[in-house]
Design a protein around this motif. Structure first.
Motif, PDB file in Angstrom:
ATOM      1  N   VAL A 139     -12.219  -6.274  15.055  1.00 40.82           N
ATOM      2  CA  VAL A 139     -11.161  -5.732  14.190  1.00 40.82           C
ATOM      3  C   VAL A 139      -9.835  -5.689  14.935  1.00 40.82           C
ATOM      4  CG1 VAL A 139     -11.593  -3.303  14.809  1.00 40.82           C
ATOM      5  CG2 VAL A 139     -10.557  -3.863  12.587  1.00 40.82           C
ATOM      6  N   SER A 172      -9.079   1.202  12.795  1.00 44.47           N
ATOM      7  CA  SER A 172      -9.668   0.150  13.625  1.00 44.47           C
ATOM      8  C   SER A 172     -10.697   0.727  14.592  1.00 44.47           C
ATOM      9  CB  SER A 172      -8.573  -0.584  14.409  1.00 44.47           C
ATOM     10  OG  SER A 172      -7.748  -1.344  13.571  1.00 44.47           O
ATOM     11  N   ALA A 181     -17.479  -3.051  13.489  1.00 39.45           N
ATOM     12  CA  ALA A 181     -16.910  -4.062  14.380  1.00 39.45           C
ATOM     13  C   ALA A 181     -17.432  -3.802  15.795  1.00 39.45           C
ATOM     14  CB  ALA A 181     -15.390  -4.000  14.372  1.00 39.45           C
TER      15      ALA A 181
END
Length: 284
Positions: A139, A172, A181
């Motif tokens: 990400v 994120s 991620a």
């Protein structure tokens, strides 16, 4: 909009606008630790925010508006340039990379930090570089240079990485924390800040060599030399007086809010050089 109004909009300087309105709108980031972020009282704080505070003080003097109000305006990587160019904000103080592409739309003050793209992963995960993440979800934050760097390297090296986009840095990191991620690619200093402010900093580690080095700078509207001169002069005076170095030590080498964690980030060679040269040279 009529032609007359268009010309007026283009020729009204930031200082004219601020003096007439009695307000200066300062764009800040909500999670770009330690440059601009929200403290435990949901108020903006940080290294960039403090420097912008010094700039606002100079604007008060120059415009002779002692009653000038500072209007904080949160911005994201995706909307920071549009909000500046359309006049919603007058200056942006955060972690924005000064590069040639952005200089087509906006101007930048003297570079005040240098950083490189690295990766943050869950502690103990078997990834030390981008090459280790072949075929894995990675990400980065929408609207950042880092996202483009990873996308380009992914294509060039044919890594087959599933590149995911998040709206901001906090989201994120959450994607790494929750396993959506395997790594988050971002400027290393921001990753250290996010790690330091996490509920359990030991859950994360920053890995990999810097993929590139880029300067950060305060963002301004284009074609406004008087305002740029004021901002650059304010920064130059902070450097000459030693105040810039004190602010750096406060935010990068001392305990910072909200958790009192020290990032222990020494001043880079690039920044030390730029404090001598006071350059606004962009990254490529």
């Amino acid at each position: 909009m009529s032609a007359v109004l268009c010309v007026h909009a283009q020729t009204t300087t930031t200082l004219d606008k601020v003096k007439a309105s009695g307000t200066i709108a300062v764009g800040y980031r909500e999670s770009s630790i330690p440059f601009a972020y929200l403290d435990d009282k949901a108020q903006p704080t940080g290294f960039g925010w403090e420097i912008c505070g010094r700039i606002v003080e100079e604007v008060r003097k120059v415009t002779e508006r002692s009653d000038l109000k500072l209007a904080p305006q949160p911005v994201t990587p995706a909307n920071r340039i549009p909000l500046l160019t359309n006049g919603t904000i007058d200056i942006e103080c955060g972690s924005t990379t000064n590069n040639s592409e952005r200089q087509k739309q906006v101007a930048f003050a003297t570079n005040y930090f240098y950083t490189g793209t690295r990766l943050i992963i869950k502690t103990g995960a078997p990834f030390k570089s981008l090459d280790d993440l072949k075929g894995k979800p990675v990400v980065s934050t929408t609207g950042t240079t880092n996202f483009r760097v990873i996308r380009n390297l992914n294509e060039e090296k044919k890594l087959g990485i599933d590149l995911l986009a998040a709206k901001d840095h906090a989201e994120s990191l959450l994607m790494v924390q929750t396993g959506r991620a395997q790594a988050f690619a971002m400027d290393d200093i921001l990753l250290y800040g996010l790690k330091a402010s996490a509920a359990n900093p030991a859950d994360f580690e920053v890995v990999g060599d810097a993929l590139q080095v880029e300067p950060y700078a305060i963002m301004l509207r284009k074609d406004d030399p008087a305002f740029k001169k004021l901002v650059d002069t304010t920064i130059a005076n902070l450097v000459k007086s030693g105040e810039f170095t004190k602010l750096y030590k406060k935010w990068f080498q001392s305990p910072i809010p909200p958790k009192g964690i020290n990032l222990n980030a020494p001043m880079s060679r690039e920044l030390q050089e730029n404090l001598k040269n006071l350059s606004d040279k962009p990254a490529a």
